[in-house]
Scaffold this motif. Structure first.
Motif, PDB file in Angstrom:
ATOM      1  N   PHE A 158      30.675  93.912  72.040  1.00 56.00           N
ATOM      2  CA  PHE A 158      31.968  94.065  71.364  1.00 56.00           C
ATOM      3  C   PHE A 158      31.982  93.265  70.051  1.00 56.00           C
ATOM      4  N   LEU A 159      31.563  92.008  70.154  1.00 54.94           N
ATOM      5  CA  LEU A 159      31.639  91.116  68.984  1.00 54.94           C
ATOM      6  C   LEU A 159      30.826  91.649  67.808  1.00 54.94           C
ATOM      7  N   ARG A 160      29.678  92.276  68.125  1.00 55.53           N
ATOM      8  CA  ARG A 160      28.802  92.764  67.060  1.00 55.53           C
ATOM      9  C   ARG A 160      29.431  93.881  66.237  1.00 55.53           C
ATOM     10  N   GLN A 161      30.465  94.496  66.795  1.00 56.32           N
ATOM     11  CA  GLN A 161      31.111  95.565  66.031  1.00 56.32           C
ATOM     12  C   GLN A 161      31.960  95.017  64.899  1.00 56.32           C
ATOM     13  N   PHE A 162      32.144  93.703  64.889  1.00 56.08           N
ATOM     14  CA  PHE A 162      32.971  93.094  63.844  1.00 56.08           C
ATOM     15  C   PHE A 162      32.219  91.942  63.208  1.00 56.08           C
ATOM     16  N   PRO A 163      31.142  92.273  62.490  1.00 57.09           N
ATOM     17  CA  PRO A 163      30.250  91.225  61.986  1.00 57.09           C
ATOM     18  C   PRO A 163      30.945  90.388  60.876  1.00 57.09           C
ATOM     19  N   ILE A 170      12.969  83.337  63.961  1.00 60.61           N
ATOM     20  CA  ILE A 170      14.178  84.077  63.592  1.00 60.61           C
ATOM     21  C   ILE A 170      15.380  83.465  64.306  1.00 60.61           C
ATOM     22  N   ARG A 171      16.304  82.949  63.527  1.00 61.24           N
ATOM     23  CA  ARG A 171      17.512  82.391  64.121  1.00 61.24           C
ATOM     24  C   ARG A 171      18.636  83.393  63.938  1.00 61.24           C
ATOM     25  N   PRO A 172      19.135  83.937  65.041  1.00 61.93           N
ATOM     26  CA  PRO A 172      20.207  84.922  64.888  1.00 61.93           C
ATOM     27  C   PRO A 172      21.460  84.246  64.325  1.00 61.93           C
ATOM     28  N   THR A 173      22.027  84.825  63.294  1.00 59.67           N
ATOM     29  CA  THR A 173      23.244  84.222  62.742  1.00 59.67           C
ATOM     30  C   THR A 173      24.450  84.759  63.492  1.00 59.67           C
ATOM     31  N   GLY A 174      25.347  83.867  63.821  1.00 58.30           N
ATOM     32  CA  GLY A 174      26.569  84.287  64.485  1.00 58.30           C
ATOM     33  C   GLY A 174      27.557  84.813  63.460  1.00 58.30           C
ATOM     34  N   SER A 175      28.713  85.219  63.931  1.00 54.65           N
ATOM     35  CA  SER A 175      29.749  85.634  62.992  1.00 54.65           C
ATOM     36  C   SER A 175      31.085  85.197  63.567  1.00 54.65           C
ATOM     37  N   HIS A 176      32.089  85.265  62.744  1.00 56.90           N
ATOM     38  CA  HIS A 176      33.408  84.866  63.226  1.00 56.90           C
ATOM     39  C   HIS A 176      33.948  85.891  64.227  1.00 56.90           C
TER      40      HIS A 176
END
Ligand code: PHE
Length: 382
Positions: free
Chosen positions: A377-382, A125-131
């Protein structure tokens, strides 16, 4: 009949072979042996043994046959021996080639088996990042301006005082430089005296790109410039020594103050929603004249200044308006630095603080979270 094993070490006469039939029978026996041994080859070392034993140049059976059977044979038998020997040689070569080919195929199959992907195994499983939220807001704003004909350009974060200040009508010792005190770099002096005096500095705003763009392009110009900027501010909830801006610049032969406010209003409504109102107040920037500060009616209390459950709105502190960004009509003095004819062209510029806008839109009350990169914090803005 002589034993097959050592028959090739003797001459035909010693073997008592005198007729063509006997010659043929002798070779047939050899051929039989070779065939049988070739079938046993299953690894490359066995292949090598086989090859050396049968066709090895020094003492291979083929060489022995040539030396012991052919060369000393009676003249009347020689022709037939030569002929059968030739066929035998061809046959041996075919056996060797075939064995080599079989080994290659086998090696290929083994490699395939080793590399085969087992689809029944659980995957990695490769976690995908987001902007990052800042990047998302950049994108949102770029899209809005893109849709009305602006293009996106980027510029250097390390600037010369000329582009960061002088060409923007901010001469040395002008008091606004104090607001924009920044980080200077100590670099070796450049040979190009006009454009790169030392020291260099981290740009304090994206406005230098106004100059760089106009130097390169004749009007009409419509660009926005996203990027990082730096100021010597102490970090707190609303300040950071690095932050983000989008510069905007539109210059053409007939751009009016109306085009300016209309464009800004369009942008603000696209960004905050159709119900917000905009207003502008007089302000001052050396590179715009007149200069304004744009405000937006508080999107949280609907521009009333009152909180839903009574009391004052916490976002605008009851003011009903929120200060957004600085802008203005390009000061004609700036055109002088880029060889534009100030009598023929006019335009507007604006500098939007992205961090501030993102905080407003997404209800974030500390600018530092943008730089801490805490995944919670970042995960709140996927
Ligand atoms: N560069 C100014 C600042 O950083 C903002 C601005 C840009 C003002 C363009 C007017 C026009 O404060």
């Amino acid at each position: 009949m002589p034993s097959a094993e050592n028959s090739t070490e003797k001459t035909l006469a010693e073997l008592g072979v005198r007729t063509p039939e006997a010659v043929s029978a002798l070779f047939a026996g050899l051929r039989e042996r070779a065939n049988k041994e070739q079938r046993w080859i299953d690894q490359s070392d066995k292949f090598e043994q086989f090859r050396v034993k049968w066709v090895g140049r020094k003492s291979g059976i083929l060489t022995q046959v040539t030396e012991n059977w052919l060369k000393p044979s009676d003249p009347e038998l020689k022709r037939i021996v030569g002929q059968v020997l030739n066929e035998f040689r061809t046959h041996l070569q075919r056996l060797v080639d075939q064995a080599q080919q079989d080994l290659d195929v086998r090696a290929g199959q083994a490699a395939d088996a080793r590399e085969r992907i087992d689809l029944s195994l659980p995957g990695v499983i490769r976690p995908t990042g987001s902007h990052h939220l800042i990047r998302q807001v950049f994108q949102e704003i770029e899209d809005i301006f893109f849709s009305i004909g602006f293009s996106v350009v980027e510029g250097p974060e390390i600037e010369t005082p000329y582009y960061n200040f002088e060409a923007l009508n901010i001469p040395e010792f002008h008091p606004v430089r104090d607001d924009m005190d920044t980080f200077y770099l100590e670099l070796p002096p450049s040979s190009d005296k006009k454009t790169a005096p030392t020291p260099l500095l981290l740009r304090t705003h994206t406005s230098p790109m106004q100059i760089r763009t106009m130097e390169k392009h004749k009007p009409p110009v419509r660009v926005i410039v996203p990027g990082k900027v730096y100021r010597r501010d102490n970090p707190d909830a609303t300040h950071s020594f690095a932050f983000h801006q989008i510069e905007g610049l539109a210059v053409d032969t007939d751009i009016t103050f109306c085009d300016f406010t209309g464009t800004i209003e369009y942008f603000v409504k696209q960004f905050f929603g159709p119900s917000v109102k905009t207003r502008f107040r007089p302000s001052y920037f050396p590179f715009t004249e007149p200069s304004v500060e744009f405000d937006v009616s508080c999107p949280f209390c609907g521009g009333t200044g009152a909180a839903a459950g009574g009391g004052t709105c916490s976002k605008c502190k009851g003011a009903a308006w929120i200060e957004l960004f600085g802008a203005g009509m390009v000061d004609p003095a700036v055109y002088g630095f880029v060889n534009y004819d100030a009598k023929k062209v006019s335009g507007f510029a604006f500098g939007i603080g992205i961090d501030r806008l993102a905080m407003l839109k997404y209800g974030i009350d500390d600018i530092q979270v943008f730089f801490q990169n805490d995944v919670r914090f970042l995960r709140q803005f996927p």
